[in-house]
Design an enzyme around this catalytic site. Structure first.
Site, PDB file in Angstrom:
ATOM      1  N   ARG A 139      11.981   8.843  -1.645  1.00 54.52           N
ATOM      2  CA  ARG A 139      11.028   9.676  -2.372  1.00 54.52           C
ATOM      3  C   ARG A 139      11.679  10.125  -3.681  1.00 54.52           C
ATOM      4  O   ARG A 139      11.816   9.356  -4.603  1.00 54.52           O
ATOM      5  CB  ARG A 139      10.629  10.891  -1.515  1.00 54.52           C
ATOM      6  CG  ARG A 139       9.864  10.518  -0.251  1.00 54.52           C
ATOM      7  CD  ARG A 139       9.895  11.617   0.770  1.00 54.52           C
ATOM      8  NE  ARG A 139      11.281  11.908   1.159  1.00 54.52           N
ATOM      9  CZ  ARG A 139      11.640  12.708   2.138  1.00 54.52           C
ATOM     10  NH1 ARG A 139      10.735  13.363   2.814  1.00 54.52           N
ATOM     11  NH2 ARG A 139      12.906  12.884   2.436  1.00 54.52           N
ATOM     12  N   LYS A 179      19.966  16.610  16.168  1.00 52.41           N
ATOM     13  CA  LYS A 179      19.074  17.687  15.766  1.00 52.41           C
ATOM     14  C   LYS A 179      17.976  17.915  16.811  1.00 52.41           C
ATOM     15  O   LYS A 179      17.537  16.991  17.473  1.00 52.41           O
ATOM     16  CB  LYS A 179      18.482  17.430  14.383  1.00 52.41           C
ATOM     17  CG  LYS A 179      18.013  16.022  14.138  1.00 52.41           C
ATOM     18  CD  LYS A 179      17.642  15.862  12.671  1.00 52.41           C
ATOM     19  CE  LYS A 179      17.272  14.426  12.363  1.00 52.41           C
ATOM     20  NZ  LYS A 179      16.963  14.204  10.980  1.00 52.41           N
ATOM     21  N   HIS A 204       5.195   8.270   6.017  1.00 52.96           N
ATOM     22  CA  HIS A 204       5.792   7.227   6.859  1.00 52.96           C
ATOM     23  C   HIS A 204       4.822   6.051   6.994  1.00 52.96           C
ATOM     24  O   HIS A 204       5.215   4.890   6.900  1.00 52.96           O
ATOM     25  CB  HIS A 204       6.101   7.770   8.268  1.00 52.96           C
ATOM     26  CG  HIS A 204       7.205   8.780   8.307  1.00 52.96           C
ATOM     27  ND1 HIS A 204       7.079   9.998   8.933  1.00 52.96           N
ATOM     28  CD2 HIS A 204       8.457   8.750   7.808  1.00 52.96           C
ATOM     29  CE1 HIS A 204       8.218  10.673   8.815  1.00 52.96           C
ATOM     30  NE2 HIS A 204       9.067   9.937   8.136  1.00 52.96           N
ATOM     31  N   SER A 224       8.729  15.561   7.170  1.00 55.67           N
ATOM     32  CA  SER A 224       8.373  16.037   8.508  1.00 55.67           C
ATOM     33  C   SER A 224       8.812  17.494   8.688  1.00 55.67           C
ATOM     34  O   SER A 224       8.108  18.295   9.298  1.00 55.67           O
ATOM     35  CB  SER A 224       9.067  15.181   9.572  1.00 55.67           C
ATOM     36  OG  SER A 224       8.620  13.858   9.504  1.00 55.67           O
TER      37      SER A 224
END
Ligand code: PNS
Length: 166
Positions: A92, A43, A19, A130
């Protein structure tokens, strides 16, 4: 609307060095970059929005023009409220594309003037997330090199509290 005010939104639970890499790259293009932490995500988050904001502020203190805040509701509404013209997202692997394009398409549909810009993080962070950082830390392994030492310490503290709860 300030075309050059960009928002980098995310969950950042917790912020990783990937990040931070995207923040630094984004900041090179956009002198004013607002890192926006999603509050009230469906979440289950490990860190509160306030904790995530704090960790990001610590990590970006050296970057003049980078601001960190939280937001709730639709990102497009928050962007309009802040007068931002650009959304920054890190991409990514190819697997990110599907989700990112869905979001970018939907955001463009709702707010045609808001442009999404994708940045590629450094190769060291290509497979970092993460979610995996939390799993590895919960398994008792080091996450050094994946998150800052400050975030690693907070992860350990959070896990120690959790372990104490059981
Ligand atoms: O780090 P993440 O979890 O990939 O970030 C996702 C985020 C926060 C960018 C996305 O969930 C979001 O924008 N949420 C706000 C609600 C919203 O605008 N939803 C519609 C997206 S098309």
């Amino acid at each position: 609307m300030h075309r050059l005010l960009a928002i980098y939104p995310g969950s950042f639970d917790p912020p990783t060095l990937g990040h931070l890499d995207v923040i630094e790259r984004g900041h090179r293009i956009f002198p004013r970059l607002l890192v926006a932490v999603l509050r009230n995500a469906d979440k289950q988050a490990m860190f509160t929005a306030a904790e995530r904001v704090e960790m990001l502020r610590e990590a970006t203190r050296h970057l003049e023009g980078v601001e960190v805040c939280d937001f709730q509701g639709l990102l497009v509404d928050f962007a309009r409220q802040r007068g931002a013209g650009v959304l920054v997202r890190g991409i990514r692997a190819i697997s990110d594309y599907e989700y990112e394009f869905q979001m970018a398409w939907m955001n463009r549909r709702m707010s045609p003037d808001l442009e999404t810009v994708f940045l590629m993080p450094g190769a060291d962070f290509a497979y970092l997330s993460s979610r995996l950082v939390k799993e590895v830390a919960a398994g008792g392994r080091s996450v050094a090199g994946m998150v800052s030492p400050a975030v690693e310490a907070r992860l350990q503290a959070k896990l120690a509290v959790k372990a104490g709860e059981v």
